[in-house]
Design a protein around this motif. Structure first.
Motif, short mmCIF file in Angstrom:
data_model
loop_
_atom_site.label_atom_id
_atom_site.label_comp_id
_atom_site.label_asym_id
_atom_site.label_seq_id
_atom_site.Cartn_x
_atom_site.Cartn_y
_atom_site.Cartn_z
N ALA A 19 45.24 -11.81 24.70
CA ALA A 19 46.49 -10.93 25.28
C ALA A 19 46.92 -12.07 26.83
CB ALA A 19 45.78 -9.96 26.15
N CYS A 20 46.18 -12.68 27.20
CA CYS A 20 46.53 -13.46 28.49
C CYS A 20 47.24 -15.05 27.97
CB CYS A 20 45.35 -13.66 29.05
SG CYS A 20 44.85 -12.84 30.16
N ASP A 21 48.13 -14.72 27.53
CA ASP A 21 49.05 -16.45 26.73
C ASP A 21 49.27 -17.10 27.92
OD1 ASP A 21 50.30 -17.30 25.90
OD2 ASP A 21 51.99 -16.22 24.60
N SER A 22 49.35 -18.87 27.42
CA SER A 22 49.42 -19.58 28.37
C SER A 22 50.93 -20.92 28.32
CB SER A 22 48.60 -20.16 27.90
OG SER A 22 47.02 -20.14 28.62
N GLY A 23 52.17 -19.30 28.10
CA GLY A 23 53.12 -19.71 28.68
C GLY A 23 54.86 -19.38 26.97
N SER A 24 53.34 -19.41 26.21
CA SER A 24 54.09 -19.14 24.77
C SER A 24 55.41 -17.72 25.44
CB SER A 24 53.14 -19.00 23.82
OG SER A 24 54.13 -18.26 22.24
N VAL A 100 50.95 -8.34 32.72
CA VAL A 100 50.90 -8.78 33.46
C VAL A 100 51.12 -9.95 33.53
CG1 VAL A 100 50.59 -8.87 36.23
CG2 VAL A 100 50.42 -6.69 35.05
N ARG A 101 50.27 -10.52 33.22
CA ARG A 101 50.68 -12.48 32.96
C ARG A 101 51.95 -12.81 32.84
NH1 ARG A 101 43.90 -13.35 32.71
NH2 ARG A 101 43.47 -12.99 35.19
N TYR A 102 51.77 -12.07 31.13
CA TYR A 102 52.72 -12.24 30.75
C TYR A 102 54.37 -11.93 31.89
CZ TYR A 102 56.63 -12.32 26.92
OH TYR A 102 57.94 -12.79 26.03
N TYR A 103 54.47 -11.11 31.99
CA TYR A 103 55.63 -10.90 32.89
C TYR A 103 55.60 -11.86 34.18
CZ TYR A 103 57.24 -8.53 37.17
OH TYR A 103 58.95 -8.80 38.54
N MET A 104 54.41 -12.16 34.71
CA MET A 104 54.52 -13.24 35.72
C MET A 104 55.27 -14.83 35.31
SD MET A 104 54.07 -11.98 38.68
CE MET A 104 53.88 -13.37 40.13
N HIS A 105 55.23 -14.94 34.17
CA HIS A 105 56.03 -16.27 33.31
C HIS A 105 57.10 -15.92 32.69
CE1 HIS A 105 52.56 -19.34 32.89
NE2 HIS A 105 51.84 -18.15 32.82
N GLU A 106 57.51 -15.03 32.22
CA GLU A 106 59.40 -14.55 31.35
C GLU A 106 59.84 -13.05 32.21
OE1 GLU A 106 60.21 -16.43 28.93
OE2 GLU A 106 57.71 -17.91 29.39
N TRP A 107 58.91 -12.64 33.05
CA TRP A 107 59.74 -11.79 33.65
C TRP A 107 60.52 -10.22 33.49
CZ3 TRP A 107 58.49 -12.37 38.45
CH2 TRP A 107 57.84 -13.99 39.41
N MET A 108 59.35 -9.82 31.81
CA MET A 108 59.46 -9.05 31.39
C MET A 108 58.03 -8.44 30.98
SD MET A 108 61.47 -10.18 28.01
CE MET A 108 60.81 -11.58 27.76
N LEU A 109 58.52 -6.88 30.93
CA LEU A 109 56.82 -6.20 31.23
C LEU A 109 56.60 -4.67 29.87
CD1 LEU A 109 54.52 -5.51 32.91
CD2 LEU A 109 56.10 -3.99 34.36
N ALA A 110 55.98 -5.47 29.21
CA ALA A 110 55.57 -4.73 27.99
C ALA A 110 55.21 -2.92 28.92
CB ALA A 110 54.82 -4.97 27.73
#
Length: 330
Positions: A19-24, A100-110
């Motif tokens: 769930a917690c991606d590292s930039g992808s 949320v962590r994905y949002y902090m990278h890409e500014w898109m929220l599921a």
């Protein structure tokens, strides 16, 4: 005939490896796993004398009926709690934190995951006093309440974050979004601490009776090593929830995993070829997890690597469940 015992699995769905991606930018799937309990019938088509010859040399007298009954009850409760904490109601915390962590990278929220009613599930987590006593039961009850409150806080902040993301009129350079993300992470840390405390206590108690349940069992070494392997999977998942995973700790996990798989796979395997074949498939899947872990250490734990870890962990669970069913014909 070989005595009946419980074989059970570590809950793999408590923490999400992917769930917690590292930039992808790939959206990594969550995983969930349901524990399975079983009472092994004869693992091989052998006589009672053959079973006795295959049994490990035990120290001390065999367990009493009272000890076996208590051990069975502890393992049954462990299975109940592990499967309960793998329910989407509880794993939504991992899903929200990953989003949320994905949002902090890409500014898109599921979208926010479904919530559901946690009260029936919380009731399943109530500790039996006869197994845990007043102090431990009180602590377990507090952990359950902490999880519930943390989930409520996460969902409330996530709802506000959804509204913030959709409101195109706000121009604050992401200040409020970052604040809400930080609040969600704080609640998640509280949730994770409560879940770890609760499951750590239950698993420790269940593990403490393994010697009772496996006394004289021909496959004792294989079963105990399988438990260690699943524990290392869970340890990996926990380490990979951090923003910057602890490399040294992951290297230690990989070394222990390599040792456990090697010990689990060494002969003899005192069971029928069909049972051994299913266990070897579990070992194969475990080796794939170890290879993916090595790949992550070498290249970074990006989404594809985490998905490989997830797939191998789930494949190991499924293969082990097949082994359990093969060793426990109806």
């Amino acid at each position: 005939m070989m005595k009946k015992i419980y074989i059970w699995l570590v809950c793999l769905g408590v923490l999400c490896l992917a769930a917690c991606d590292s930039g992808s930018k790939e959206e990594a799937p969550a995983s969930s796993a349901k524990t399975e309990q079983a009472q092994p019938a004869p693992a091989a088509e052998a006589s009672a004398s053959d079973d006795a010859g295959n049994a490990p040399q035990e120290q001390g007298p065999p367990p009493t009926k009272a000890q076996l009954d208590e051990a069975d009850a502890l393992v049954a409760f462990y299975n109940t709690t592990a499967s309960t904490l793998a329910d989407p109601y509880f794993t939504q915390a991992d899903v929200m934190m990953g989003s949320v962590r994905y949002y902090m990278h890409e500014w898109m929220l599921a979208p926010r995951p479904a919530g559901g009613d946690g009260k029936p599930l919380a009731a399943r987590l109530a500790a039996p006093l006869e197994l845990f006593g007043e102090d431990e039961s009180r602590a377990m009850g507090q952990w359950v309440e902490d999880m519930r409150q943390s989930l409520d806080s996460m969902r409330a902040d996530y709802r506000l974050l959804e509204r913030y993301v959709k409101d195109q009129s706000i121009r604050d350079d992401g200040v409020k979004g970052k604040a809400l993300a930080a609040s969600i992470e704080k609640s998640y840390e509280r949730f994770s601490a409560a879940r770890s405390g609760y499951m750590g206590l239950v698993e420790a108690r269940a593990s403490s009776v393994e010697e009772v349940l496996l006394y004289g069992h021909p496959l004792k070494r294989q079963i105990l090593e399988a438990r260690r392997v699943f524990g290392l999977f869970s340890r990996t998942a926990g380490l990979l929830t951090a923003q910057k995973p602890d490399r040294e700790a992951l290297e230690q996990v990989m070394a222990k995993l390599d040792a456990s798989l090697a010990n689990a796979g060494r002969p003899p395997f005192p069971a029928s070829p069909d049972v051994e074949r299913t266990y070897r498939e579990f070992l194969k899947q475990g080796a794939e997890f170890k290879d993916a872990l090595a790949k992550g250490l070498a290249e970074g734990f990006y989404s594809p690597v985490r998905e490989e870890l997830n797939n191998a962990a789930m494949g190991s669970r499924q293969a082990y469940n097949v082994f359990v069913r093969e060793a426990n014909p109806e």
